[in-house]
Write a protein that holds these residues in place. Structure first.
Motif, PDB file in Angstrom:
ATOM      1  N   GLY A   1      47.007  32.993  39.847  1.00 29.69           N
ATOM      2  CA  GLY A   1      47.346  33.595  38.534  1.00 29.69           C
ATOM      3  C   GLY A   1      48.500  34.389  38.406  1.00 29.69           C
ATOM      4  N   ARG A   2      48.629  35.252  37.036  1.00 32.48           N
ATOM      5  CA  ARG A   2      49.525  36.143  36.877  1.00 32.48           C
ATOM      6  C   ARG A   2      49.892  37.120  37.828  1.00 32.48           C
ATOM      7  NH1 ARG A   2      46.508  35.846  31.841  1.00 32.48           N
ATOM      8  NH2 ARG A   2      44.967  37.089  32.945  1.00 32.48           N
ATOM      9  N   ILE A   3      48.755  37.772  38.360  1.00 37.96           N
ATOM     10  CA  ILE A   3      49.048  38.655  39.739  1.00 37.96           C
ATOM     11  C   ILE A   3      49.398  38.227  40.860  1.00 37.96           C
ATOM     12  CG2 ILE A   3      48.285  40.546  40.666  1.00 37.96           C
ATOM     13  CD1 ILE A   3      46.285  41.323  38.287  1.00 37.96           C
TER      14      ILE A   3
ATOM     15  N   ASP B   1      43.991  27.892  45.278  1.00 41.36           N
ATOM     16  CA  ASP B   1      43.705  28.102  43.674  1.00 41.36           C
ATOM     17  C   ASP B   1      43.451  26.716  43.164  1.00 41.36           C
ATOM     18  OD1 ASP B   1      43.444  28.400  40.984  1.00 41.36           O
ATOM     19  OD2 ASP B   1      44.745  30.138  40.797  1.00 41.36           O
ATOM     20  N   PRO B   2      42.158  26.010  43.015  1.00 40.82           N
ATOM     21  CA  PRO B   2      41.895  24.612  42.762  1.00 40.82           C
ATOM     22  C   PRO B   2      42.208  24.352  41.357  1.00 40.82           C
ATOM     23  CG  PRO B   2      39.864  26.077  43.128  1.00 40.82           C
ATOM     24  CD  PRO B   2      40.880  27.118  43.738  1.00 40.82           C
ATOM     25  N   TYR B   3      42.482  25.583  40.564  1.00 43.36           N
ATOM     26  CA  TYR B   3      42.792  25.152  39.142  1.00 43.36           C
ATOM     27  C   TYR B   3      44.219  25.200  38.718  1.00 43.36           C
ATOM     28  CZ  TYR B   3      37.827  25.976  39.178  1.00 43.36           C
ATOM     29  OH  TYR B   3      36.523  25.817  39.578  1.00 43.36           O
TER      30      TYR B   3
ATOM     31  N   HIS C   1      43.240  37.363  44.270  1.00 50.72           N
ATOM     32  CA  HIS C   1      43.564  37.882  42.850  1.00 50.72           C
ATOM     33  C   HIS C   1      42.902  36.992  41.890  1.00 50.72           C
ATOM     34  CE1 HIS C   1      46.505  40.489  44.307  1.00 50.72           C
ATOM     35  NE2 HIS C   1      46.800  39.589  45.185  1.00 50.72           N
ATOM     36  N   VAL C   2      41.423  36.557  41.981  1.00 51.57           N
ATOM     37  CA  VAL C   2      40.802  35.844  41.357  1.00 51.57           C
ATOM     38  C   VAL C   2      39.838  36.776  40.646  1.00 51.57           C
ATOM     39  CG1 VAL C   2      40.794  33.877  42.851  1.00 51.57           C
ATOM     40  CG2 VAL C   2      39.041  35.656  43.223  1.00 51.57           C
ATOM     41  N   PRO C   3      39.421  36.075  39.292  1.00 52.14           N
ATOM     42  CA  PRO C   3      38.488  36.900  38.390  1.00 52.14           C
ATOM     43  C   PRO C   3      37.260  36.828  39.206  1.00 52.14           C
ATOM     44  CG  PRO C   3      38.901  34.708  37.537  1.00 52.14           C
ATOM     45  CD  PRO C   3      39.778  34.790  38.679  1.00 52.14           C
TER      46      PRO C   3
ATOM     47  N   GLU D   1      31.267  31.671  40.703  1.00 47.84           N
ATOM     48  CA  GLU D   1      31.916  30.920  41.751  1.00 47.84           C
ATOM     49  C   GLU D   1      32.700  31.670  42.751  1.00 47.84           C
ATOM     50  OE1 GLU D   1      34.798  26.491  41.763  1.00 47.84           O
ATOM     51  OE2 GLU D   1      35.244  28.429  40.372  1.00 47.84           O
TER      52      GLU D   1
ATOM     53  N   CYS E   1      42.442  43.782  45.861  1.00 51.05           N
ATOM     54  CA  CYS E   1      42.797  44.655  44.371  1.00 51.05           C
ATOM     55  C   CYS E   1      42.207  44.040  43.153  1.00 51.05           C
ATOM     56  CB  CYS E   1      44.149  44.951  44.467  1.00 51.05           C
ATOM     57  SG  CYS E   1      44.526  46.151  45.775  1.00 51.05           S
ATOM     58  N   ALA E   2      41.653  42.893  43.286  1.00 49.79           N
ATOM     59  CA  ALA E   2      41.066  42.190  42.099  1.00 49.79           C
ATOM     60  C   ALA E   2      39.786  42.727  41.725  1.00 49.79           C
ATOM     61  CB  ALA E   2      41.001  40.680  42.723  1.00 49.79           C
ATOM     62  N   ARG E   3      38.686  42.325  42.203  1.00 50.11           N
ATOM     63  CA  ARG E   3      37.274  42.748  41.620  1.00 50.11           C
ATOM     64  C   ARG E   3      36.232  43.083  42.916  1.00 50.11           C
ATOM     65  NH1 ARG E   3      38.326  44.514  37.776  1.00 50.11           N
ATOM     66  NH2 ARG E   3      38.473  43.917  35.597  1.00 50.11           N
TER      67      ARG E   3
ATOM     68  N   ASP F   1      40.525  48.262  46.557  1.00 53.95           N
ATOM     69  CA  ASP F   1      40.668  49.011  45.175  1.00 53.95           C
ATOM     70  C   ASP F   1      39.675  48.855  44.632  1.00 53.95           C
ATOM     71  OD1 ASP F   1      42.072  50.754  43.430  1.00 53.95           O
ATOM     72  OD2 ASP F   1      42.381  49.109  42.298  1.00 53.95           O
TER      73      ASP F   1
ATOM     74  N   HIS G   1      39.556  52.164  42.511  1.00 55.49           N
ATOM     75  CA  HIS G   1      40.022  50.972  41.329  1.00 55.49           C
ATOM     76  C   HIS G   1      41.086  51.820  40.433  1.00 55.49           C
ATOM     77  CE1 HIS G   1      38.183  47.846  38.571  1.00 55.49           C
ATOM     78  NE2 HIS G   1      39.412  47.914  38.633  1.00 55.49           N
TER      79      HIS G   1
ATOM     80  N   ALA H   1      45.231  49.373  37.920  1.00 57.93           N
ATOM     81  CA  ALA H   1      45.903  49.217  36.552  1.00 57.93           C
ATOM     82  C   ALA H   1      46.467  50.569  36.094  1.00 57.93           C
ATOM     83  CB  ALA H   1      45.134  48.673  35.394  1.00 57.93           C
TER      84      ALA H   1
HETATM   85  P1  NAD Z   1      44.789  35.387  35.959  1.00 62.12           P
HETATM   86  O1  NAD Z   1      43.454  34.814  35.305  1.00 62.12           O
HETATM   87  O2  NAD Z   1      45.836  35.156  35.534  1.00 62.12           O
HETATM   88  O3  NAD Z   1      44.662  34.491  37.577  1.00 62.12           O
HETATM   89  C1  NAD Z   1      43.424  34.265  38.154  1.00 62.12           C
HETATM   90  C2  NAD Z   1      43.563  32.941  38.916  1.00 62.12           C
HETATM   91  O4  NAD Z   1      42.698  32.720  39.792  1.00 62.12           O
HETATM   92  C3  NAD Z   1      43.725  31.748  38.099  1.00 62.12           C
HETATM   93  O5  NAD Z   1      45.070  31.142  38.607  1.00 62.12           O
HETATM   94  C4  NAD Z   1      42.389  30.901  38.407  1.00 62.12           C
HETATM   95  O6  NAD Z   1      42.724  29.417  38.469  1.00 62.12           O
HETATM   96  C5  NAD Z   1      42.325  31.463  39.659  1.00 62.12           C
HETATM   97  N1  NAD Z   1      40.787  30.988  40.195  1.00 62.12           N
HETATM   98  C6  NAD Z   1      39.764  31.072  39.428  1.00 62.12           C
HETATM   99  N2  NAD Z   1      38.697  30.798  40.313  1.00 62.12           N
HETATM  100  C7  NAD Z   1      39.202  30.550  41.591  1.00 62.12           C
HETATM  101  C8  NAD Z   1      38.533  29.868  42.541  1.00 62.12           C
HETATM  102  N3  NAD Z   1      37.167  29.889  42.759  1.00 62.12           N
HETATM  103  N4  NAD Z   1      39.182  29.804  43.725  1.00 62.12           N
HETATM  104  C9  NAD Z   1      40.583  30.388  43.637  1.00 62.12           C
HETATM  105  N5  NAD Z   1      41.086  30.497  42.691  1.00 62.12           N
HETATM  106  C10 NAD Z   1      40.486  30.700  41.538  1.00 62.12           C
HETATM  107  O7  NAD Z   1      44.144  36.650  36.511  1.00 62.12           O
HETATM  108  P2  NAD Z   1      45.295  38.145  36.960  1.00 62.12           P
HETATM  109  O8  NAD Z   1      45.576  38.652  35.637  1.00 62.12           O
HETATM  110  O9  NAD Z   1      46.114  37.553  38.123  1.00 62.12           O
HETATM  111  O10 NAD Z   1      44.073  38.939  37.711  1.00 62.12           O
HETATM  112  C11 NAD Z   1      43.513  38.642  38.730  1.00 62.12           C
HETATM  113  C12 NAD Z   1      42.278  39.772  39.031  1.00 62.12           C
HETATM  114  O11 NAD Z   1      42.915  40.985  39.220  1.00 62.12           O
HETATM  115  C13 NAD Z   1      41.199  39.715  38.071  1.00 62.12           C
HETATM  116  O12 NAD Z   1      39.916  39.874  38.709  1.00 62.12           O
HETATM  117  C14 NAD Z   1      41.522  40.896  37.238  1.00 62.12           C
HETATM  118  O13 NAD Z   1      40.142  41.345  36.836  1.00 62.12           O
HETATM  119  C15 NAD Z   1      42.043  41.851  38.500  1.00 62.12           C
HETATM  120  N6  NAD Z   1      42.552  43.023  38.088  1.00 62.12           N
HETATM  121  C16 NAD Z   1      42.469  44.154  38.678  1.00 62.12           C
HETATM  122  C17 NAD Z   1      42.958  45.188  38.573  1.00 62.12           C
HETATM  123  C18 NAD Z   1      42.656  46.667  39.129  1.00 62.12           C
HETATM  124  O14 NAD Z   1      42.613  47.606  38.730  1.00 62.12           O
HETATM  125  N7  NAD Z   1      42.539  46.526  40.538  1.00 62.12           N
HETATM  126  C19 NAD Z   1      43.958  45.318  37.424  1.00 62.12           C
HETATM  127  C20 NAD Z   1      44.388  44.149  36.998  1.00 62.12           C
HETATM  128  C21 NAD Z   1      43.656  42.842  37.231  1.00 62.12           C
END
Ligand code: NAD
Length: 548
Positions: A150-152, A171-173, A203-205, A209, A231-233, A257, A284, A287
């Motif tokens: 995704g974005r990150i 990333d299946p999506y 870097h998934v939410p 799943e 560093c995701a969740r 993180d 954490h 951000a």
């Molecule tokens: P995003 O929505 O842009 O990207 C998420 C990606 O995950 C998408 O491309 C989606 O298709 C993919 N995805 C969803 N389910 C999946 C699966 N089962 N298998 C593989 N890929 C899958 O999100 P983002 O902005 O890039 O953020 C990514 C993560 O980073 C989020 O969990 C967000 O909460 C976390 N985050 C953490 C911090 C921090 O303080 N550590 C800061 C910002 C974001």
């Protein structure tokens, strides 16, 4: 005036956006007790929160005037999204504001992990000078797996490529085209992808799943000596299995993180003394940069204002799409899908338990797919529009794009969506409704003509063409002489003028479907009489009102 309540400390840059708007009356009230919060929300139009203000059913119920609530951040754990959607409250977050902060923190963690920077600092600070103890690894030439492009994930991939890493992604999506643009190899199987990577970064939410996506089995699938970054969740990684793999040496290092339960308890397996040399832990702070804090506050406040003023608001999470941002040609299909849903509802005699939407043609191919928010809806705008049209028949026009998917879930309607190449028409939307009592589904199809006109083109397998506007009398009849004349005479006698007439036949069925465009209305007694006619199987009147 728009009353906006800010219940937590946010960056001044965001507050300035609200202060500078002459239509806004701003109330900054932090540290409210629950009773105070319930009282304060009563007459506000908009709210800005962070993670500390619960927007649960009780608070949402108390906030009678609330139309939009924005979270100056990403996570929405404190907001009851389903309840907000049911109440028509637009929920906004600011997911883009901290993308670069989280990306840079991921890089910091990855580099610190392979060079053991925190451990080396601690050693030096304790008076040691042990250079050989901190033999690291270089990133260049290593294989990186990005889970979630995704974005990150995309930004991390770009930076790691610049470091000379070979980057793949799971990333299946996402489409192959997106992976190509990011210069990464798209992997189809997570376990296989893990087995090839030297460094894995998540870097998934956190979803049903992805919870535990890196569990004991996934860790076993990793290459011996691999490194893991999260560093995701919290909740994505099985922390006990990760600690065990670090202990056994199967994983060479982990940089974390986020935790499954924050702050982590003192007995969190990742805090064990015997793995300190291999883990890097931060509280954490992904951000936490000045730039990100200010960016998320500005995004949240400006999106809130846009939403309150009825303008497009790109970060609304419970609006499945922003209608105004769809291209003109695409928007016509949105309205058509809604009319098809409305029409199908008239034809079905029982509540549906399944809605199938088939989107045929290049307009609906993923490459040209309009922006569609993934959370919490996974369907295209056309499917949501079809669903809205279907539900409007029984729930009235207050069903909106936000509440339609929630309502469908509450009613146990299963939704299926498919996209295929062109059908009879270049671009065509087909809706099929199924209910437990009926053997066959009820299907309706429509298209937009070259001139941009909406057309219903098929009903229940009968090819028929009519414009879904005004009042339309639809019926199915035995295909024999005199039936149409009989219908016309009956309508004429009631003073009802027929503006247009279309008939669809199906070879061998002995039946036909008719659609009469009526100038004003079909009186109820006439409709009842038609329904009783021996030659008619069914007859319905559909009024496609102006706002449909
Ligand atoms: P995003 O929505 O842009 O990207 C998420 C990606 O995950 C998408 O491309 C989606 O298709 C993919 N995805 C969803 N389910 C999946 C699966 N089962 N298998 C593989 N890929 C899958 O999100 P983002 O902005 O890039 O953020 C990514 C993560 O980073 C989020 O969990 C967000 O909460 C976390 N985050 C953490 C911090 C921090 O303080 N550590 C800061 C910002 C974001």
């Amino acid at each position: 005036m728009l009353k906006v309540l800010v219940t937590e400390k946010i960056s001044e840059a965001g507050l300035d956006v609200l202060r500078q708007d002459p239509e806004v009356q701003l109330f900054v009230k932090t540290g409210l007790s629950r009773e105070e919060l319930l009282a304060e929300v009563r007459d506000v139009d908009g709210m800005i929160t962070r993670s500390g203000t619960p927007l649960d059913p009780e608070v949402l119920d108390a906030a009678k005037r609330l139309r939009a609530a924005a979270r100056a951040g990403v996570g929405l754990d404190n907001i009851d999204l389903a309840e907000a959607s049911r109440k028509g409250v637009v929920v906004i977050n600011a997911p883009t504001g901290n993308t670069l902060a989280a990306t840079e923190h991921t890089m910091a963690m990855m580099l610190s992990m392979v060079r053991k920077v925190p451990q080396a600092f601690q050693s030096l600070a304790s008076g040691e000078w042990k250079r050989s103890r901190f033999l690291g690894r270089q990133l260049s030439g290593k294989r990186l797996l990005v889970v979630g492009l995704g974005r990150i994930g995309t930004q991390v991939a770009a930076r790691c490529r610049a470091f000379g890493m070979e980057v793949s992604a799971y990333d299946p999506y996402v489409s192959q085209a997106k992976a190509d643009r990011a210069g990464v190899r798209l992997m189809e199987d997570l376990k296989g992808a893990l087995s090839l990577a030297d460094v894995v970064t998540l870097h998934v939410p956190l979803t049903a799943e992805t919870r535990g996506i890196i569990d004991g089995e996934a860790i076993k699938a990793c290459r011996p000596g691999a490194y893991l970054v999260n560093c995701a969740r919290g909740g994505l990684v099985d922390e006990a299995a990760c600690a065990e793999a670090l202990r056994s040496g199967h994983l060479a290092g982990a940089a974390i993180d986020v935790y499954d339960g924050e702050p982590p308890r003192p007995d969190n397996p990742l805090l064990a003394d015997d793995i300190r040399e291999k883990v890097i832990l931060t509280p954490h702070i992904g951000a936490n940069t000045e730039e990100a804090q200010s960016a998320v506050a500005v995004i949240a406040c400006s999106n809130l204002l846009a939403s309150l003023k009825g303008k497009p608001c790109e970060n609304a999470v419970n609006l499945p799409f922003v209608e105004q941002s769809l291209p003109e040609g695409t928007r016509a299909f949105l309205s058509l899908a809604r009319k098809l849903g409305y029409l199908a509802a008239h034809l079905s005699r029982e509540p549906a338990t399944q809605l199938k939407v088939s989107l045929r043609g290049p307009l609906f191919s993923p490459a040209e797919e309009p922006v569609c928010f993934e959370i919490p809806y996974h369907f295209s705008p056309f499917t949501v529009a079809g669903l809205k049209g279907y539900l409007e028949y029984s729930h009235g026009p207050e069903v909106n794009y936000m509440s339609a998917p929630m309502l469908a879930e509450d009613k146990g309607i299963r939704i299926e969506e498919s996209r295929t190449g062109p059908g009879t028409w270049r671009n065509q939307v087909e809706l099929e409704l199924f209910s437990p009592g009926s053997r066959e589904g009820i299907s309706v199809s429509g298209t937009i003509t070259e001139e941009g006109r909406q057309r219903v083109v098929n009903i229940g397998g009968y090819w028929i063409e009519f414009i879904p506007e005004g009042t339309v009398l639809l019926f199915s009849n035995h295909d024999r002489p005199g039936v149409i004349g009989k219908v016309g005479t009956l309508l004429g006698r009631a003073g009802t003028n027929i503006a247009n007439f279309a008939l669809g036949r199906r070879n061998g069925s002995g039946l036909a479907v008719g659609a009469l465009q009526i100038d004003d209305d079909v009186p109820m007694p006439v409709l009842e009489e038609l329904k009783k006619d021996v030659d008619l199987l069914w007859a319905v009147k559909v009024r496609f009102t102006e706002d449909l």
